[in-house]
Scaffold this active site. Structure first.
Site, short mmCIF file in Angstrom:
data_model
loop_
_atom_site.label_atom_id
_atom_site.label_comp_id
_atom_site.label_asym_id
_atom_site.label_seq_id
_atom_site.Cartn_x
_atom_site.Cartn_y
_atom_site.Cartn_z
N LYS A 1 0.95 12.53 -23.51
CA LYS A 1 -0.30 13.25 -23.80
C LYS A 1 -1.11 13.48 -22.52
O LYS A 1 -1.58 14.59 -22.26
CB LYS A 1 -1.18 12.44 -24.80
CG LYS A 1 -0.50 12.14 -26.12
CD LYS A 1 -1.41 11.38 -27.06
CE LYS A 1 -1.85 10.02 -26.54
NZ LYS A 1 -0.75 9.05 -26.38
N ARG B 1 -7.34 8.54 -33.60
CA ARG B 1 -6.23 7.59 -33.71
C ARG B 1 -6.05 7.08 -35.12
O ARG B 1 -5.13 6.32 -35.38
CB ARG B 1 -6.48 6.39 -32.81
CG ARG B 1 -6.60 6.73 -31.36
CD ARG B 1 -5.23 7.08 -30.80
NE ARG B 1 -4.67 6.00 -30.05
CZ ARG B 1 -4.73 5.90 -28.72
NH1 ARG B 1 -5.30 6.84 -28.00
NH2 ARG B 1 -4.16 4.91 -28.11
N ARG C 1 5.49 3.39 -15.62
CA ARG C 1 4.35 4.27 -15.29
C ARG C 1 3.44 3.66 -14.22
O ARG C 1 3.15 2.48 -14.22
CB ARG C 1 3.52 4.53 -16.55
CG ARG C 1 2.23 5.30 -16.24
CD ARG C 1 1.55 5.81 -17.45
NE ARG C 1 1.14 4.77 -18.35
CZ ARG C 1 0.54 5.00 -19.52
NH1 ARG C 1 0.32 6.24 -19.89
NH2 ARG C 1 0.19 4.01 -20.30
N ARG D 1 -1.18 -0.07 -15.25
CA ARG D 1 -2.17 -0.51 -16.24
C ARG D 1 -1.80 -1.87 -16.79
O ARG D 1 -0.61 -2.13 -17.03
CB ARG D 1 -2.24 0.52 -17.38
CG ARG D 1 -3.09 1.72 -17.04
CD ARG D 1 -2.98 2.86 -18.01
NE ARG D 1 -3.00 2.53 -19.42
CZ ARG D 1 -2.97 3.44 -20.40
NH1 ARG D 1 -2.95 4.73 -20.10
NH2 ARG D 1 -2.97 3.08 -21.67
N ARG E 1 1.12 -2.58 -28.69
CA ARG E 1 0.52 -1.25 -28.90
C ARG E 1 1.34 -0.44 -29.89
O ARG E 1 0.80 0.21 -30.79
CB ARG E 1 0.43 -0.48 -27.57
CG ARG E 1 -0.68 -0.98 -26.68
CD ARG E 1 -0.47 -0.57 -25.24
NE ARG E 1 -0.65 0.83 -24.98
CZ ARG E 1 -0.23 1.43 -23.87
NH1 ARG E 1 0.38 0.73 -22.94
NH2 ARG E 1 -0.45 2.72 -23.70
P1 AP5 Z 1 1.58 9.66 -20.18
O1 AP5 Z 1 1.33 11.11 -20.05
O2 AP5 Z 1 0.78 8.73 -19.37
O3 AP5 Z 1 1.58 9.25 -21.73
P2 AP5 Z 1 0.38 9.13 -22.76
O4 AP5 Z 1 0.84 9.69 -24.05
O5 AP5 Z 1 -0.89 9.67 -22.19
O6 AP5 Z 1 0.34 7.56 -22.88
P3 AP5 Z 1 -0.87 6.52 -22.91
O7 AP5 Z 1 -0.26 5.15 -22.77
O8 AP5 Z 1 -1.95 6.87 -21.90
O9 AP5 Z 1 -1.39 6.70 -24.31
P4 AP5 Z 1 -2.10 5.67 -25.14
O10 AP5 Z 1 -2.38 6.50 -26.29
O11 AP5 Z 1 -1.47 4.39 -25.44
O12 AP5 Z 1 -3.28 5.18 -24.15
P5 AP5 Z 1 -4.79 5.60 -24.05
O13 AP5 Z 1 -5.12 5.64 -22.63
O14 AP5 Z 1 -5.11 6.77 -24.90
O15 AP5 Z 1 3.15 9.44 -19.88
C1 AP5 Z 1 3.70 8.14 -19.91
C2 AP5 Z 1 4.75 8.02 -18.79
O16 AP5 Z 1 5.86 8.86 -19.10
C3 AP5 Z 1 4.25 8.46 -17.40
O17 AP5 Z 1 4.82 7.61 -16.45
C4 AP5 Z 1 4.79 9.90 -17.27
O18 AP5 Z 1 5.03 10.23 -15.89
C5 AP5 Z 1 6.06 9.85 -18.08
N1 AP5 Z 1 6.39 11.10 -18.77
C6 AP5 Z 1 5.51 11.93 -19.38
N2 AP5 Z 1 6.16 12.97 -19.96
C7 AP5 Z 1 7.49 12.76 -19.72
C8 AP5 Z 1 8.67 13.51 -20.05
N3 AP5 Z 1 8.62 14.65 -20.77
N4 AP5 Z 1 9.86 13.01 -19.64
C9 AP5 Z 1 9.93 11.86 -18.92
N5 AP5 Z 1 8.84 11.13 -18.56
C10 AP5 Z 1 7.62 11.58 -18.96
O19 AP5 Z 1 -5.50 4.35 -24.77
C11 AP5 Z 1 -5.48 3.07 -24.16
C12 AP5 Z 1 -6.18 2.09 -25.11
O20 AP5 Z 1 -7.56 2.50 -25.27
C13 AP5 Z 1 -5.61 2.04 -26.53
O21 AP5 Z 1 -4.50 1.15 -26.64
C14 AP5 Z 1 -6.83 1.53 -27.31
O22 AP5 Z 1 -7.04 0.15 -27.11
C15 AP5 Z 1 -7.99 2.28 -26.62
N6 AP5 Z 1 -8.25 3.60 -27.25
C16 AP5 Z 1 -8.08 4.82 -26.70
N7 AP5 Z 1 -8.44 5.79 -27.57
C17 AP5 Z 1 -8.84 5.16 -28.70
C18 AP5 Z 1 -9.31 5.62 -29.95
N8 AP5 Z 1 -9.46 6.94 -30.25
N9 AP5 Z 1 -9.62 4.69 -30.91
C19 AP5 Z 1 -9.52 3.37 -30.64
N10 AP5 Z 1 -9.06 2.86 -29.47
C20 AP5 Z 1 -8.72 3.76 -28.50
#
Ligand code: AP5
Length: 237
Positions: free
Chosen positions: A30, A105, A144, A177, A188
Site C-alpha cells: 500500500k 481497518r 523491509r 520498523r 499483525r
Molecule cells: P509496503 O509498501 O511498505 O507495504 P504496506 O502495505 O504499506 O505495509 P505496512 O506494513 O506499512 O502496512 P500496515 O498496514 O501493516 O502498516 P501501517 O503503517 O499502516 O511494502 C512492504 C515491503 O514489500 C517493502 O519492503 C516493499 O519494498 C516491498 N514491496 C512492495 N510491493 C512489492 C511488490 N509488488 N513486489 C515485491 N516487493 C514489494 O500501520 C502500522 C500500525 O499502525 C498498525 O499495525 C496499527 O497498530 C496502527 N494503525 C495504522 N492504521 C490504523 C488504523 N486505521 N486503525 C488502527 N490502527 C492503525
C-alpha cells in the site's frame, strides 16, 4: 459549525475531491504504491500508520497512547484513530482529493469515513484491494527498510536503494520498523487479516471494490492500479 461525528470544523470547507481507499494486508504494498499514485494522480497521500509513527517519534500524547498497540501488532483503538484521521482530512491539501493508505481497518472506521465524506459532499470513489498471499507478506515485511524522514519503503531483495542504507528520494537513513520483527509480523497478520476481510466485503457490497494482483512486480502493480483508478475518478461529476 462542527461535524456531527467529531470536533473537526466543516461548513466553510469546499466539497472534497476524489477519494480512493487503498486496501491490503500488512506488507501488501500500500505505502509503496500510494507514494507513486498520489503524485501521478494529484491526490494527498493520507497514511494512518505514518501519522502514528510521527506521533510516536515526537512523543506526543497520541504517540504515547498508540505505541503499545503498534508494538504488539494490534489496531490502535478507533476513538483516537478516527479523531486523528478526521483532523488530517480537514487540512487544505486534502480538499482536492485523497488517497487513503491504512484507513479504514475495520467496518466501524469505514462507516465513519462514509459519514465524514458525505458531510463534505464526497464519497469513496474506488477501493482497490492489493491482494497478496500470506507467505509473501512475511517475506516482504522481514526484508523491509524504510527511510527515517518520510517513510519511503525499500526491500533488501525487491527494491534496493542506490546507496546502501540511504533513501534515494530524500537522503535520510534507512531503518527497520520495530513491528517488522518476526513475532510482531505474525501478530499483525493474525490480528488484522480478519478485520481486513470485513472491510473488503464492505466495499464490495457498495460496488466500489476492485481487486489487483499484488504478486506482480512493483511497476506492473502500479500499471494495474492506474488502469482501475483513472476511469473511476474521472467519471464523477
Ligand atoms: P509496503 O509498501 O511498505 O507495504 P504496506 O502495505 O504499506 O505495509 P505496512 O506494513 O506499512 O502496512 P500496515 O498496514 O501493516 O502498516 P501501517 O503503517 O499502516 O511494502 C512492504 C515491503 O514489500 C517493502 O519492503 C516493499 O519494498 C516491498 N514491496 C512492495 N510491493 C512489492 C511488490 N509488488 N513486489 C515485491 N516487493 C514489494 O500501520 C502500522 C500500525 O499502525 C498498525 O499495525 C496499527 O497498530 C496502527 N494503525 C495504522 N492504521 C490504523 C488504523 N486505521 N486503525 C488502527 N490502527 C492503525
Amino acid at each position: 459549525m462542527t461535524s456531527a461525528i467529531g470536533r473537526v470544523p466543516i461548513g466553510r470547507n469546499p466539497p472534497i475531491g476524489r477519494v480512493v481507499v487503498l486496501l491490503g494486508a500488512p506488507g501488501a504494498g500500500k505505502g509503496t504504491q500510494a507514494q507513486i499514485l498520489s503524485e501521478r494522480l494529484g491526490l494527498a497521500h493520507v497514511a494512518t500508520g505514518d501519522l502514528f509513527r510521527a506521533a510516536v517519534r515526537d512523543e506526543t500524547p497520541l504517540g504515547l497512547a498508540a505505541k503499545g498497540y503498534m508494538d504488539r501488532g494490534e489496531l490502535v483503538p478507533d476513538g483516537v484513530t478516527i479523531e486523528m484521521l478526521l483532523e488530517r482530512l480537514a487540512k487544505p491539501d486534502a480538499q482536492a482529493g485523497i488517497l487513503l493508505d491504512g484507513f479504514p481497518r475495520n467496518t466501524a472506521q469505514a462507516e465513519v469515513l462514509d459519514k465524514a465524506l458525505a458531510e463534505k459532499g464526497g464519497q469513496v470513489d474506488l477501493a482497490p484491494y492489493i491482494e497478496v498471499p500470506e507467505a509473501d507478506l512475511v517475506a516482504r515485511l522481514g526484508g523491509r527498510w524504510i527511510c527515517r524522514a518520510q517513510g519511503h519503503p525499500y526491500h533488501e531483495l525487491n527494491k534496493q536503494p542506490a546507496q546502501s542504507g540511504v533513501c534515494d528520494v530524500d537522503g535520510s537513513d534507512l531503518y527497520q520498523r520495530t513491528d517488522d520483527q518476526p513475532a510482531t509480523v505474525q501478530a499483525r497478520l493474525r490480528q488484522q487479516l480478519g478485520a481486513l476481510d470485513l472491510v473488503v466485503d464492505y466495499y464490495r457490497k457498495r460496488a466500489v471494490l476492485t481487486v489487483v494482483d499484488g504478486r506482480k512486480d512493483i511497476g506492473q502493480v502500479t500499471v494495474d492500479l492506474l488502469a482501475a483508478i483513472v476511469p473511476a475518478i474521472g467519471s464523477r461529476g
